[in-house]
Design a protein around this motif. Structure first.
Motif, PDB file in Angstrom:
ATOM      1  N   HIS A 185      18.148   1.947  40.483  1.00 39.58           N
ATOM      2  CA  HIS A 185      17.884   0.224  40.229  1.00 39.58           C
ATOM      3  C   HIS A 185      16.883  -0.745  39.659  1.00 39.58           C
ATOM      4  O   HIS A 185      17.157  -1.209  38.964  1.00 39.58           O
ATOM      5  CB  HIS A 185      19.048   0.060  41.344  1.00 39.58           C
ATOM      6  N   LEU A 186      15.479  -0.096  39.791  1.00 38.81           N
ATOM      7  CA  LEU A 186      14.904  -0.247  39.883  1.00 38.81           C
ATOM      8  C   LEU A 186      13.719   0.068  37.991  1.00 38.81           C
ATOM      9  O   LEU A 186      14.359   1.274  37.877  1.00 38.81           O
ATOM     10  CB  LEU A 186      13.690  -0.516  39.900  1.00 38.81           C
ATOM     11  N   PRO A 187      13.743  -0.628  36.559  1.00 33.27           N
ATOM     12  CA  PRO A 187      12.661  -0.130  35.742  1.00 33.27           C
ATOM     13  C   PRO A 187      12.004   1.494  36.386  1.00 33.27           C
ATOM     14  O   PRO A 187      11.390   1.068  37.176  1.00 33.27           O
ATOM     15  CB  PRO A 187      12.042  -1.333  34.926  1.00 33.27           C
TER      16      PRO A 187
ATOM     17  N   PRO B  44      19.647  -4.296  30.104  1.00 33.73           N
ATOM     18  CA  PRO B  44      21.018  -4.577  31.557  1.00 33.73           C
ATOM     19  C   PRO B  44      20.163  -4.762  32.395  1.00 33.73           C
ATOM     20  O   PRO B  44      20.422  -5.114  33.244  1.00 33.73           O
ATOM     21  CB  PRO B  44      22.248  -4.344  30.976  1.00 33.73           C
ATOM     22  N   ALA B  45      20.326  -3.389  33.069  1.00 35.07           N
ATOM     23  CA  ALA B  45      19.805  -3.151  35.067  1.00 35.07           C
ATOM     24  C   ALA B  45      20.393  -1.431  34.439  1.00 35.07           C
ATOM     25  O   ALA B  45      20.794  -1.156  33.163  1.00 35.07           O
ATOM     26  CB  ALA B  45      21.398  -3.309  35.634  1.00 35.07           C
TER      27      ALA B  45
ATOM     28  N   ASP C 261      21.598  -7.879  28.857  1.00 34.96           N
ATOM     29  CA  ASP C 261      23.087  -8.245  28.708  1.00 34.96           C
ATOM     30  C   ASP C 261      23.661  -8.285  30.269  1.00 34.96           C
ATOM     31  O   ASP C 261      24.624  -7.696  30.260  1.00 34.96           O
ATOM     32  CB  ASP C 261      23.889  -7.794  27.438  1.00 34.96           C
ATOM     33  N   GLY C 262      22.712  -7.112  31.146  1.00 32.46           N
ATOM     34  CA  GLY C 262      23.330  -7.232  32.653  1.00 32.46           C
ATOM     35  C   GLY C 262      24.074  -7.963  32.917  1.00 32.46           C
ATOM     36  O   GLY C 262      24.898  -7.969  33.714  1.00 32.46           O
ATOM     37  N   ARG C 263      23.681  -9.350  33.506  1.00 35.42           N
ATOM     38  CA  ARG C 263      24.496 -10.258  33.840  1.00 35.42           C
ATOM     39  C   ARG C 263      25.911 -10.487  32.848  1.00 35.42           C
ATOM     40  O   ARG C 263      26.712 -11.093  33.952  1.00 35.42           O
ATOM     41  CB  ARG C 263      23.218 -11.556  33.997  1.00 35.42           C
TER      42      ARG C 263
ATOM     43  N   SER D 256      19.090  -8.258  39.709  1.00 31.34           N
ATOM     44  CA  SER D 256      18.111  -9.320  39.704  1.00 31.34           C
ATOM     45  C   SER D 256      17.181  -8.939  40.162  1.00 31.34           C
ATOM     46  O   SER D 256      16.024  -9.233  39.189  1.00 31.34           O
ATOM     47  CB  SER D 256      18.401 -10.605  41.457  1.00 31.34           C
ATOM     48  N   SER D 257      16.839  -7.571  40.875  1.00 28.61           N
ATOM     49  CA  SER D 257      15.622  -6.791  40.785  1.00 28.61           C
ATOM     50  C   SER D 257      15.067  -6.035  39.634  1.00 28.61           C
ATOM     51  O   SER D 257      13.971  -6.012  39.947  1.00 28.61           O
ATOM     52  CB  SER D 257      15.791  -6.029  42.223  1.00 28.61           C
ATOM     53  N   TYR D 258      16.220  -5.490  39.019  1.00 29.00           N
ATOM     54  CA  TYR D 258      15.747  -4.738  37.798  1.00 29.00           C
ATOM     55  C   TYR D 258      15.125  -6.063  36.809  1.00 29.00           C
ATOM     56  O   TYR D 258      14.245  -5.481  36.007  1.00 29.00           O
ATOM     57  CB  TYR D 258      16.773  -4.171  37.161  1.00 29.00           C
ATOM     58  N   GLN D 259      16.001  -6.877  36.620  1.00 28.70           N
ATOM     59  CA  GLN D 259      15.005  -8.216  35.405  1.00 28.70           C
ATOM     60  C   GLN D 259      13.784  -8.778  36.353  1.00 28.70           C
ATOM     61  O   GLN D 259      12.547  -8.348  35.896  1.00 28.70           O
ATOM     62  CB  GLN D 259      15.876  -9.051  35.464  1.00 28.70           C
TER      63      GLN D 259
END
Ligand SMILES: [Zn+2]
Length: 331
Positions: A76-78, A64-65, A111-113, A127-130
């Motif tokens: 917050h980033l992968p 998700p994030a 499913d984060g959003r 958004s930045s994670y995705q």
């Protein structure tokens, strides 16, 4: 390929997947691919794909994030934790290609959003994670992993509108869910009610942990009360997402990162480490002499693990040189 060869091939594919299965305690008899109650849920879809000579597809709502709690994750980033999980799926796909040349396709339905506003994740962080995760999928997935987001399935000017549309079309009543969860605690509960109760308790625990970061000022009991309410909404959203996925990908076998009971429509699967229940987005990757495992950021620091930096000097993962882990940590 004649009919029995196709069935045999499908069974071999399922055996490869089942080797990484997550079962709740008490369901150990389902280990392997031989339990008929479990196999009957997944095998027909795999056999159909093999007969049609197309890739076998699996859908996985996940990634998700990052958790908003800095005690659990590096940011917050992968990071390397996501990379390990994707490598695992790509390697699994590679092994299956040696059995079945059309191979498999893992469709990650992020499913984060879907519930970011309920769990306290910033849409900009989602958004930045995705964005980075999508690049990582292309780099690591060897063509066998695809990524789907809420905005790929819904259009609209804003994410709130897409979430509202999702719930309007696929959401179920909150009253019914509450009843199911409450019944699940009774001795006379059905399997489905017990599952709903287990899921509710699991999500409440995650939300509670995420809310306990050092910057928050509420009391523990106020947080507890709030997360119990939010847990119901997370489940409603995630169920709506599941209904949508089932409708969009009717031929795909449904995977889950949570342990699943015997005969469940969902097949529980581990992404990192053989006995690790944690997810890449709730923890950090730690390299130990026994291989990589996931644990909370705070646990890695408490064990004296050394932080490793990756590209652009960004924190990537930890290395634990001395084996001081008890079997419980990360398990
Ligand atoms: Zn079973």
């Amino acid at each position: 390929m004649n009919d029995s060869k196709e069935v045999q091939c499908a069974e071999l594919i399922l055996t490869e997947i089942m080797a990484h299965r997550r079962l709740p305690n008490g369901h150990e008899r389902c280990a392997g691919a031989t339990c008929p109650d479990c196999a009957s849920k997944y095998l027909p879809k795999i056999i159909s794909a093999v007969r049609e000579q197309v890739p076998v597809t699996f859908v996985l709502p996940a990634f998700p994030a990052k958790s908003p709690n800095p005690e659990k994750v590096l940011g917050h980033l992968p990071d390397f934790a996501e990379r390990l999980a994707l490598r695992f799926l790509a390697d699994l796909a590679q092994r299956i290609r040696s059995i079945y040349s059309r191979g498999v396709q893992f469709i990650i339905c992020s499913d984060g959003r879907v519930f970011s506003d309920v769990v306290g994740m910033d849409d900009a962080h989602v958004s930045s994670y995705q964005e980075e995760f999508s690049a990582l999928v292309k780099e690591t997935g060897q063509g066998s992993i695809t990524l789907v987001n809420l905005e790929d399935l819904f259009s609209g000017p804003c994410f709130d509108g897409m979430r509202a549309e999702l719930m309007k079309r696929y959401g179920r009543s909150s009253r019914q869910l509450r009843q199911q969860v409450q019944n699940g605690a009774q001795a006379s509960a059905t399997q489905e009610e017990r599952e709903a109760n287990r899921m509710y308790r699991g999500i409440t625990r995650f939300l509670f942990e995420d809310a306990l970061h050092p910057l928050q000022t509420k009391t523990r009991s106020a947080i507890q009360k709030e997360v119990r309410e939010r847990a119901y909404e997370v489940i409603r959203r995630s169920n709506a997402w599941s209904y949508l996925i089932a409708e969009r990908f009717p031929k795909s076998v449904r995977l889950s990162i949570h342990p699943q009971i015997c005969g469940s429509e969902k097949l529980g699967i581990r992404l990192v480490g053989e006995d690790c229940w944690m997810t890449p987005w709730h923890g950090v990757a730690v390299k130990t002499p026994r291989g990589f495992i996931l644990m909370k950021h705070s646990e890695a620091r408490a064990l004296g693990a050394q932080l490793v930096f990756g590209d652009q000097e960004r924190p990537s993962h930890f290395v634990l040189r001395n084996e001081t882990l008890s079997p419980q940590i990360g398990a």
